[in-house]
Design a protein around this motif. Structure first.
Motif, PDB file in Angstrom:
ATOM      1  N   ALA A  77     -47.135 -60.192 -74.989  1.00 11.73           N
ATOM      2  CA  ALA A  77     -48.173 -60.760 -75.849  1.00 11.73           C
ATOM      3  C   ALA A  77     -49.084 -59.659 -76.381  1.00 11.73           C
ATOM      4  CB  ALA A  77     -48.985 -61.795 -75.070  1.00 11.73           C
ATOM      5  N   CYS A  81     -49.503 -58.628 -80.358  1.00 14.87           N
ATOM      6  CA  CYS A  81     -50.783 -58.518 -81.066  1.00 14.87           C
ATOM      7  C   CYS A  81     -50.901 -57.157 -81.737  1.00 14.87           C
ATOM      8  CB  CYS A  81     -51.938 -58.703 -80.087  1.00 14.87           C
ATOM      9  SG  CYS A  81     -52.467 -60.379 -79.967  1.00 14.87           S
ATOM     10  N   ILE A 260     -55.725 -57.509 -76.828  1.00 15.24           N
ATOM     11  CA  ILE A 260     -55.734 -58.696 -77.694  1.00 15.24           C
ATOM     12  C   ILE A 260     -57.091 -58.845 -78.358  1.00 15.24           C
ATOM     13  CG2 ILE A 260     -55.655 -61.222 -77.668  1.00 15.24           C
ATOM     14  CD1 ILE A 260     -53.503 -61.078 -75.568  1.00 15.24           C
ATOM     15  N   ILE A 264     -57.852 -58.532 -82.452  1.00 15.79           N
ATOM     16  CA  ILE A 264     -58.190 -59.735 -83.213  1.00 15.79           C
ATOM     17  C   ILE A 264     -59.552 -59.596 -83.874  1.00 15.79           C
ATOM     18  CG2 ILE A 264     -58.795 -62.167 -82.962  1.00 15.79           C
ATOM     19  CD1 ILE A 264     -56.469 -62.439 -81.066  1.00 15.79           C
TER      20      ILE A 264
END
Lengths: 274, 138
Positions: A77, A81, A260, A264
């Motif tokens: 994950a 990202c 992450i 973001i």
């Protein structure tokens, strides 16, 4: 669409509610889920592994493969990202501030370089300085949150806790630093390279312990085979093996949470953002 | 009527999770905004997690941490009854599920950021319009 959706949801819910008739009552000790395997775990874990926290023992030892690939999922994950969002192109408009005088400079050409030592400071256009109360409280709190995270990882065998929980707490302390100051403060202290290495290192520790057990002559992730490496405490070798695995999980989860978050909030540029 | 009421009281936990799950499912199907769909997905996951944790509960039992198991040597003297401790297995499964749900939520948010960068919207109908515009342009 809304009406069809409502009908579908009501239909599914109605079927499931009808299905609850056959489910065991709330808290029934004789329910199927609590009779077969769970009894074996509760009665035999302490004598087999010397770990009083059953959840950690099942997580890191009996279901070791599951947790290993779970850690790999978390790592993937973070990787996803990074690959989706990371943007290495410089921004077109850049703002700099001359620290002694407070004069602002606006660069419209991305190729311009500023080579005047440390007097100039890169500025975020939209960023508003945080309140002094918020900054002070967070500065005092962050070290304690981090110590608590280490405690949760280290005591995962004996009290509620473990690698996943401790890793998330540690990662959230770093995210709190980014929220209370700005993202650049975090990136300056915890670089992207450091985080990427740690995310991979966590998975490596887990898999490495598994292979180490194989090299010592056991099965993959059979911690009992590590006993010759730690001759002082052969009785607790499974607990120590679990602790090592949990440390790996904690490192990987901590690094991935921060990766992450950083990608973001700044749309992959790691300069401006929350 | 009283039969149904007795049934609800005996299994009210399952009813609550199913209602929570229905809210999440409705948000995933009917909402127009991608972010709201993601929130619906998280509510759905929470309902499943609560369902599993409630399955592990036993009346009169305590946390799955063996009492008196910390001493090492004395651990063998303690008699452990399975009825005294709640089922650890659903907790293990949900512990990993929570972390994976956070990770998938992170990836979903990253996808949303990319979609917004390209189309300047997260509303599904506008998105569909802009995608078809882009195709006709090319």
């Amino acid at each position: 669409m809304k009406f069809i959706g409502f009908v579908i949801v009501c239909l599914t819910g109605g079927l499931l509610l009808y299905g609850t008739v056959d489910l065991p009552d709330w808290g029934d000790p004789a329910s199927p889920a609590s009779t077969h395997l769970s009894d074996y775990y509760i009665e035999h874990i302490v004598e087999q592994t010397q770990v009083p926290n059953l959840v950690t023992a099942v997580l890191a030892d009996y279901r070791g493969y599951d947790t290993m690939f779970e850690t790999a999922v978390v790592f993937c994950a973070g990787l996803a990202c990074f690959l989706l969002l990371r943007d290495f192109r410089p921004k077109k408009d850049r703002y700099f501030r001359h620290v002694p005088t407070g004069v602002m400079l606006h660069f419209k050409n991305p190729d311009t370089r500023l080579v005047a030592g440390n007097e100039f400071e890169h500025m975020d256009k939209d960023w508003v300085p945080s309140d002094m109360i918020i900054k002070t409280v967070c500065r005092i709190l962050i070290p304690f949150i981090q110590i608590y995270a280490l405690y949760v990882v280290a005591h995962g065998d004996f009290s509620p806790g473990g690698g996943f929980q401790g890793g998330v707490i540690f990662g959230s302390s770093l995210i709190l630093m980014a929220i209370s100051y700005n993202l650049k403060t975090l990136v300056k202290r915890v670089t992207e390279k450091f985080l990427s290495i740690f995310a991979a290192l966590g998975v490596l520790i887990y898999v490495g312990l598994g292979f180490l057990a194989m090299i010592m002559g056991g099965h993959f992730l059979d911690y009992g085979m590590l006993a010759p490496l730690l001759p002082s405490d052969p009785g607790h070798i499974r607990a120590l093996g679990m602790l090592g695995v949990e440390i790996g999980v904690g490192i990987a989860v901590m690094a991935v949470m921060v990766i992450i978050y950083m990608n973001i909030v700044s749309e992959g540029r790691h300069d401006e953002g929350l | 009527m009283s039969d149904i009421l007795a049934l609800i009281v005996a299994k009210y936990n399952f009813w609550l999770y199913i209602i929570l799950m229905m809210i999440g499912l409705y948000a995933m199907i009917a909402k127009n905004n991608l972010m709201k769909k993601l929130v619906g997905m998280n509510i759905f996951q929470t309902a499943i997690i609560l369902f599993y944790v409630s399955i592990g509960y036993k009346h009169g039992a305590t946390l799955p941490i063996i009492q008196g198991g910390h001493g090492g040597h004395s651990a063998h003297d303690v008699v452990i009854h399975a009825a005294d401790y709640i089922n650890p297995l659903p907790h293990v499964l949900m512990l990993t599920a929570i972390v994976v749900s956070v990770a998938t939520f992170g990836v979903a948010m990253a996808l949303c950021v990319r979609i917004y960068q390209r189309y300047q919207t997260l509303e599904e109908d506008e998105l569909r319009m802009r995608v078809s515009e882009r195709i006709t342009h090319e």
